[in-house]
Scaffold this active site. Sequence first.
Site, PDB file in Angstrom:
ATOM      1  N   GLY A  36      76.401  -1.429  24.971  1.00  0.00           N
ATOM      2  CA  GLY A  36      77.518  -1.958  25.966  1.00  0.00           C
ATOM      3  C   GLY A  36      77.352  -3.578  26.352  1.00  0.00           C
ATOM      4  O   GLY A  36      76.502  -4.077  25.739  1.00  0.00           O
ATOM      5  N   ASP A  51      67.867   3.632  30.731  1.00  0.00           N
ATOM      6  CA  ASP A  51      67.703   4.531  29.636  1.00  0.00           C
ATOM      7  C   ASP A  51      67.955   5.931  30.130  1.00  0.00           C
ATOM      8  O   ASP A  51      66.980   6.300  30.817  1.00  0.00           O
ATOM      9  CB  ASP A  51      66.969   4.247  28.496  1.00  0.00           C
ATOM     10  CG  ASP A  51      66.930   5.087  27.326  1.00  0.00           C
ATOM     11  OD1 ASP A  51      67.660   6.282  27.395  1.00  0.00           O
ATOM     12  OD2 ASP A  51      66.319   4.713  26.422  1.00  0.00           O
ATOM     13  N   SER A  77      77.092   7.104  18.989  1.00  0.00           N
ATOM     14  CA  SER A  77      78.290   7.617  18.810  1.00  0.00           C
ATOM     15  C   SER A  77      78.796   7.226  17.239  1.00  0.00           C
ATOM     16  O   SER A  77      79.995   7.359  16.860  1.00  0.00           O
ATOM     17  CB  SER A  77      79.320   7.599  19.731  1.00  0.00           C
ATOM     18  OG  SER A  77      79.556   6.143  20.085  1.00  0.00           O
ATOM     19  N   TYR A 143      76.615  14.314  14.617  1.00  0.00           N
ATOM     20  CA  TYR A 143      77.042  13.663  15.981  1.00  0.00           C
ATOM     21  C   TYR A 143      78.017  14.549  16.665  1.00  0.00           C
ATOM     22  O   TYR A 143      77.972  14.891  18.066  1.00  0.00           O
ATOM     23  CB  TYR A 143      77.885  12.253  15.509  1.00  0.00           C
ATOM     24  CG  TYR A 143      78.853  11.805  16.730  1.00  0.00           C
ATOM     25  CD1 TYR A 143      78.506  11.597  17.990  1.00  0.00           C
ATOM     26  CD2 TYR A 143      80.334  12.058  16.588  1.00  0.00           C
ATOM     27  CE1 TYR A 143      79.312  11.001  18.830  1.00  0.00           C
ATOM     28  CE2 TYR A 143      81.227  11.915  17.503  1.00  0.00           C
ATOM     29  CZ  TYR A 143      80.674  11.243  18.630  1.00  0.00           C
ATOM     30  OH  TYR A 143      81.627  10.936  19.556  1.00  0.00           O
ATOM     31  N   ARG A 223      95.436  10.106  11.868  1.00  0.00           N
ATOM     32  CA  ARG A 223      94.644  10.486  13.016  1.00  0.00           C
ATOM     33  C   ARG A 223      95.650  10.200  14.289  1.00  0.00           C
ATOM     34  O   ARG A 223      96.651   9.711  14.015  1.00  0.00           O
ATOM     35  CB  ARG A 223      93.558   9.176  13.329  1.00  0.00           C
ATOM     36  CG  ARG A 223      92.398   9.507  12.314  1.00  0.00           C
ATOM     37  CD  ARG A 223      91.549  10.527  12.616  1.00  0.00           C
ATOM     38  NE  ARG A 223      90.545  10.773  11.322  1.00  0.00           N
ATOM     39  CZ  ARG A 223      90.531  11.660  10.485  1.00  0.00           C
ATOM     40  NH1 ARG A 223      91.637  12.055   9.954  1.00  0.00           N
ATOM     41  NH2 ARG A 223      89.514  11.486   9.566  1.00  0.00           N
TER      42      ARG A 223
HETATM   43  N1  LIG Z   1      85.642   5.434  20.956  1.00  0.00           N
HETATM   44  C1  LIG Z   1      86.440   6.563  20.564  1.00  0.00           C
HETATM   45  O1  LIG Z   1      87.293   6.808  19.802  1.00  0.00           O
HETATM   46  C2  LIG Z   1      85.596   7.949  20.897  1.00  0.00           C
HETATM   47  C3  LIG Z   1      86.194   9.045  20.404  1.00  0.00           C
HETATM   48  C4  LIG Z   1      85.671  10.330  20.773  1.00  0.00           C
HETATM   49  C5  LIG Z   1      84.493  10.291  21.791  1.00  0.00           C
HETATM   50  N2  LIG Z   1      83.837   9.270  22.163  1.00  0.00           N
HETATM   51  C6  LIG Z   1      82.817   9.152  23.056  1.00  0.00           C
HETATM   52  O2  LIG Z   1      83.095   8.524  24.173  1.00  0.00           O
HETATM   53  C7  LIG Z   1      81.909   7.861  24.640  1.00  0.00           C
HETATM   54  C8  LIG Z   1      82.241   6.393  24.959  1.00  0.00           C
HETATM   55  O3  LIG Z   1      82.340   5.733  23.471  1.00  0.00           O
HETATM   56  P1  LIG Z   1      82.597   4.338  23.438  1.00  0.00           P
HETATM   57  O4  LIG Z   1      83.240   3.803  22.109  1.00  0.00           O
HETATM   58  O5  LIG Z   1      82.898   3.592  24.880  1.00  0.00           O
HETATM   59  O6  LIG Z   1      81.024   3.738  23.099  1.00  0.00           O
HETATM   60  P2  LIG Z   1      80.405   2.616  23.598  1.00  0.00           P
HETATM   61  O7  LIG Z   1      79.006   2.570  22.511  1.00  0.00           O
HETATM   62  O8  LIG Z   1      81.351   1.581  23.649  1.00  0.00           O
HETATM   63  O9  LIG Z   1      79.816   2.857  24.902  1.00  0.00           O
HETATM   64  C9  LIG Z   1      78.609   3.820  25.328  1.00  0.00           C
HETATM   65  C10 LIG Z   1      78.003   3.090  26.270  1.00  0.00           C
HETATM   66  O10 LIG Z   1      76.931   3.898  26.630  1.00  0.00           O
HETATM   67  C11 LIG Z   1      75.558   3.054  26.816  1.00  0.00           C
HETATM   68  N3  LIG Z   1      74.480   4.026  26.472  1.00  0.00           N
HETATM   69  C12 LIG Z   1      74.203   4.506  25.053  1.00  0.00           C
HETATM   70  N4  LIG Z   1      73.000   5.206  25.252  1.00  0.00           N
HETATM   71  C13 LIG Z   1      72.456   5.224  26.507  1.00  0.00           C
HETATM   72  C14 LIG Z   1      71.292   5.696  27.286  1.00  0.00           C
HETATM   73  N5  LIG Z   1      70.400   6.602  26.425  1.00  0.00           N
HETATM   74  N6  LIG Z   1      71.193   5.429  28.328  1.00  0.00           N
HETATM   75  C15 LIG Z   1      72.033   4.738  29.172  1.00  0.00           C
HETATM   76  N7  LIG Z   1      73.280   4.049  28.426  1.00  0.00           N
HETATM   77  C16 LIG Z   1      73.317   4.225  27.425  1.00  0.00           C
HETATM   78  C17 LIG Z   1      75.677   1.818  25.824  1.00  0.00           C
HETATM   79  O11 LIG Z   1      74.990   0.944  26.229  1.00  0.00           O
HETATM   80  C18 LIG Z   1      77.403   1.629  26.099  1.00  0.00           C
HETATM   81  O12 LIG Z   1      77.514   0.827  26.969  1.00  0.00           O
HETATM   82  C19 LIG Z   1      80.839   8.401  23.679  1.00  0.00           C
HETATM   83  O13 LIG Z   1      80.140   9.475  24.240  1.00  0.00           O
HETATM   84  C20 LIG Z   1      81.555   8.602  22.449  1.00  0.00           C
HETATM   85  O14 LIG Z   1      80.789   9.640  21.840  1.00  0.00           O
HETATM   86  C21 LIG Z   1      84.424   7.908  21.818  1.00  0.00           C
END
Ligand SMILES: NC(=O)c1ccc[n+]([C@@H]2O[C@H](COP(=O)([O-])OP(=O)(O)OC[C@H]3O[C@@H](n4cnc5c(N)ncnc54)[C@H](O)[C@@H]3O)[C@@H](O)[C@H]2O)c1
Length: 329
Positions: A36, A51, A77, A143, A223
Site C-alpha cells: 500500500g 503487520d 493477492s 491464493y 471477466r
Molecule cells: N483487486 C482486485 O481485483 C481483487 C479481486 C478480488 C479480491 N481482492 C482482494 O481484495 C483485497 C484488496 O485488494 P487490493 O487490490 O486493494 O490489494 P492491495 O495490495 O492494493 O492492498 C492490500 C493492502 O493490505 C496491506 N497489507 C498486506 N498484508 C498486510 C499485513 N500482513 N498487515 C497489514 N497490512 C497488510 C498492503 O500494504 C496493502 O495496502 C485483497 O484481500 C485481495 O485479495 C482484490
Amino acid sequence: MRYLVTGGAGFVGSHVVLALLDAGHEVAVLDDLSTGHRSAVPPDVPLFQVDLANYGATSDIMAQGPWDGVLHFAALSLVADSVERPFYYLRRNSLTTLNLVEACVAHGVRKFVFSSTAALFGGADDCPSLISETASVEPGSPYGESKFMIERILHWADRIYGLRSACLRYFNAAGADPAGRAGEDHQPETHLLPLTIDAALGIRPALRLFGTDYPTHDGSCIRDYVHVSDLADAHLKALDQINERSVCYNVGTGRGYSNLEVISSVERVSGRDVPWEAAPRRDGDPAQLVADPALLRADTGWAPQFLELDQIVETALRWREQHPQGYDD
Ligand SMILES: NC(=O)c1ccc[n+]([C@@H]2O[C@H](COP(=O)([O-])OP(=O)(O)OC[C@H]3O[C@@H](n4cnc5c(N)ncnc54)[C@H](O)[C@@H]3O)[C@@H](O)[C@H]2O)c1
C-alpha cells in the site's frame, strides 16, 4: 460509526475508506504498507503501521476501540506468486486473519467485512456462465484456497462467538475514484486494465495477452469488471445487512468483457493504440468468470453505477494520466 480498515492504504481499501468518510463515519487504517501507499490514506485518517502477523500489536489496536466494525482487505493477492509459494500464501493469509478475528472477538467487535474473491471458483472446468453463491467452490490457486480458508474461519467465529460477517467475493475490481482522490497503483501490477492503459500511454512496453485460443467469442478470456466505487458501496450495504446474520455475496456486474474488448475500450477512450502481443495461456486462468449478482441486489438494493466498461476505463485512465508514476510521484 467507527470502523477499522485493514489494508486501507491499498487499492480497494483506500476507496472504501473514502466511501466510509463520505457517508459520515469515523475511520482508522491498519496497514503495514507492504503493497500500500501512505499517500493513499487521507491525511486526517489515523494510520496504524502494523503487520497483522503480530498478534500483540493487532490486539493493542483493537483495544483502542470500541470499533463498530472491521473491514479486512489486507492480504497477499498475487495468484501466480501463490502458485510459486503455496505454503507462504496459505499460512500468511490465514494466520494474519486468524490474529485479526481473534482480536476482534476478544475486544467485542460485532461486524466484519472480508475481501473474498472470484478465485474461489477458478478451478472448475465446468464453471457456470453466471456464477452465483451456490456454485461449487473449487479454487484454482493457493491464493483462492487461502481466501476460502478465511471464509471458514469466519463461519466458526460467527457460530461460536456471534461475530457477524459479510464475505464479498469480488470479481475484477477496476477503475478509480471519479473525483480523482484515489486510484490503482499495484507494484508489481498484474491486472489487465492498468497494464493496458500503461501500454496505451507508453508507460510500459507492449501488453502481453495471455491466451488467444480460449473457447470464447474472440478467443480471449472473459471477466466481470466492477468499478471500485461500486464495490465500495457494496461494503457499506453489507455492513447494514449483517446485524442479524452473516452473508456471502458474489460482487460483479453480471456482464463479461473479453480481454480483447478491454483493449478496444482503452483504445476508444484514450484515442491511442494499445501495442500488444499474444502470449501462451497461464496456468489456472479459466476462460470466463462472470458474477451473478442477483442475491446481493435483492438483499441490499445494491445497483452498480458503472455498467459500461468505457466508463470504468475513463476513470482509471484519468487517474493514471494525472499520476503516471502512481502514488509516489
Ligand atoms: N483487486 C482486485 O481485483 C481483487 C479481486 C478480488 C479480491 N481482492 C482482494 O481484495 C483485497 C484488496 O485488494 P487490493 O487490490 O486493494 O490489494 P492491495 O495490495 O492494493 O492492498 C492490500 C493492502 O493490505 C496491506 N497489507 C498486506 N498484508 C498486510 C499485513 N500482513 N498487515 C497489514 N497490512 C497488510 C498492503 O500494504 C496493502 O495496502 C485483497 O484481500 C485481495 O485479495 C482484490
